[in-house]
Write an enzyme that holds these catalytic residues in place. Structure first.
Site, PDB file in Angstrom:
ATOM      1  N   ASP A  41       0.871  -1.166   0.000  1.00  0.00           N
ATOM      2  CA  ASP A  41       0.000   0.000   0.000  1.00  0.00           C
ATOM      3  C   ASP A  41       0.919   1.231   0.000  1.00  0.00           C
ATOM      4  O   ASP A  41       2.121   1.107   0.236  1.00  0.00           O
ATOM      5  CB  ASP A  41      -0.856  -0.062   1.276  1.00  0.00           C
ATOM      6  CG  ASP A  41      -1.632   1.211   1.536  1.00  0.00           C
ATOM      7  OD1 ASP A  41      -2.304   1.693   0.609  1.00  0.00           O
ATOM      8  OD2 ASP A  41      -1.553   1.738   2.661  1.00  0.00           O
ATOM      9  N   ASP A  43      -0.343   5.070   1.033  1.00  0.00           N
ATOM     10  CA  ASP A  43      -0.687   6.048   2.074  1.00  0.00           C
ATOM     11  C   ASP A  43      -0.650   5.428   3.466  1.00  0.00           C
ATOM     12  O   ASP A  43      -1.330   4.444   3.734  1.00  0.00           O
ATOM     13  CB  ASP A  43      -2.079   6.633   1.814  1.00  0.00           C
ATOM     14  CG  ASP A  43      -2.080   7.603   0.639  1.00  0.00           C
ATOM     15  OD1 ASP A  43      -1.182   8.457   0.580  1.00  0.00           O
ATOM     16  OD2 ASP A  43      -2.973   7.494  -0.229  1.00  0.00           O
TER      17      ASP A  43
END
Length: 300
Positions: A41, A43
């Site tokens: 991922d 963020d």
């Protein structure tokens, strides 16, 4: 005597089954860099969640907080956040219950952004003026993967153009990086008119939105995976990968720590609680690539 990775001794590290983690890490080490790929991922996983007690912006926030967004638009985006974020992280709702809310949130936010006459050239400027930061140890992480020919697949529900620009401005956008995210679609005269492809939100980060079967086919000898995430939705990011032999799931527990700890420990092999660094990941990479410092410990 068991060989352990010294970075796993950090106080921020939680493991439900240390013995199982050790087995996976040993298997990853046997496979070495030739067998390894990283799926992450972006963020609040590769980027920082907080710095000096202040929340750091996500790729969406960077745009929301910028001067190219009108005050009215910012207010509406903030209202959306306050309505939908509690739903996103609510431990008492199932993912199925959350799905329609996430689609509504992302769709409404993207629609508001498209009304703002955002121009392509403004993206670099907005990122440069933001307080976005990658986690401490980012350079070692990105460079180690690149120099050892380990592919990094970034699967993000954020804004692809923004997160790509963050990585570029940090000077670590290497050719081994492949990103799937919500990319902006600009008109011929350079204004934002929409977003390309299927909407990616927190809870559909899986093979259903991933037109990347050819990407993973090319990597079919990369049967070992390190997965990095910060939400329960990130656990499905490797679903589209064929022939996975070993996968080590590492989760950053950034927010609502007390109420989410048990769920994260049940779901991720390693949980990093309020850890703003990539120390553990870097330590594991050095160990897998046989470059790391190991400490001899009694078997877990």
């Amino acid at each position: 005597m068991a060989e352990e990775v010294s970075s796993l001794m950090k106080a921020t590290v939680l493991m439900r089954q240390p013995g199982r983690v050790q087995e996976i890490v040993s298997a990853l080490r046997r496979g070495g860099g030739d067998r390894l790929q990283v799926i992450s991922d972006f963020d609040m996983t590769l980027s920082r969640f907080a710095y000096n007690g202040q929340r750091c912006p996500s790729s969406h926030n960077i745009l929301d907080n910028s001067k190219i967004i009108s005050e009215d638009c910012r207010k509406e985006l903030t209202e959306l956040f306050h309505h939908y974020y509690p739903i996103e992280i609510d431990p008492h709702r199932t993912i199925k219950e959350k799905l329609p809310h996430m689609v509504q949130w992302w769709s409404k936010a993207h629609s508001l952004l498209c009304q703002q006459r955002i121009q392509k050239f403004q993206i670099a400027q907005v990122v440069g003026e933001s307080t976005a930061m990658l986690r401490e140890g980012y350079k070692m992480f990105f460079d180690t993967l690149y120099h050892n020919n380990i592919p990094l697949f970034i699967f993000s529900a954020g804004i692809g153009d923004i997160l790509e620009e963050i990585i570029r401005q940090m000077k670590v956008f290497h050719p081994n990086i492949h990103i799937v995210s919500n990319y902006m679609d600009f008109s011929e005269d350079g204004f934002l008119k929409g977003f390309k492809g299927q909407l990616i939100h927190t809870y559909n980060k899986n093979s259903s939105v991933c037109e990347n079967s050819s990407y993973f086919q090319q990597l079919r000898n990369k049967t070992n995976i390190i997965l990095l995430g910060d939400s329960i939705g990130d656990l499905t990011m490797a679903d589209g990968v064929p022939g996975v032999q070993n996968i080590l799931k590492i989760g950053f527990l950034n927010d609502k720590v007390e109420e989410r700890r048990e769920r994260y420990m049940d779901s991720y092999d390693i949980v990093l609680e309020k850890d703003e660094t990539l120390d553990v990941v870097n330590g594991l990479l050095q160990h897998i690539l046989r470059q790391g410092d190991c400490v001899e410990l009694q078997g877990s």
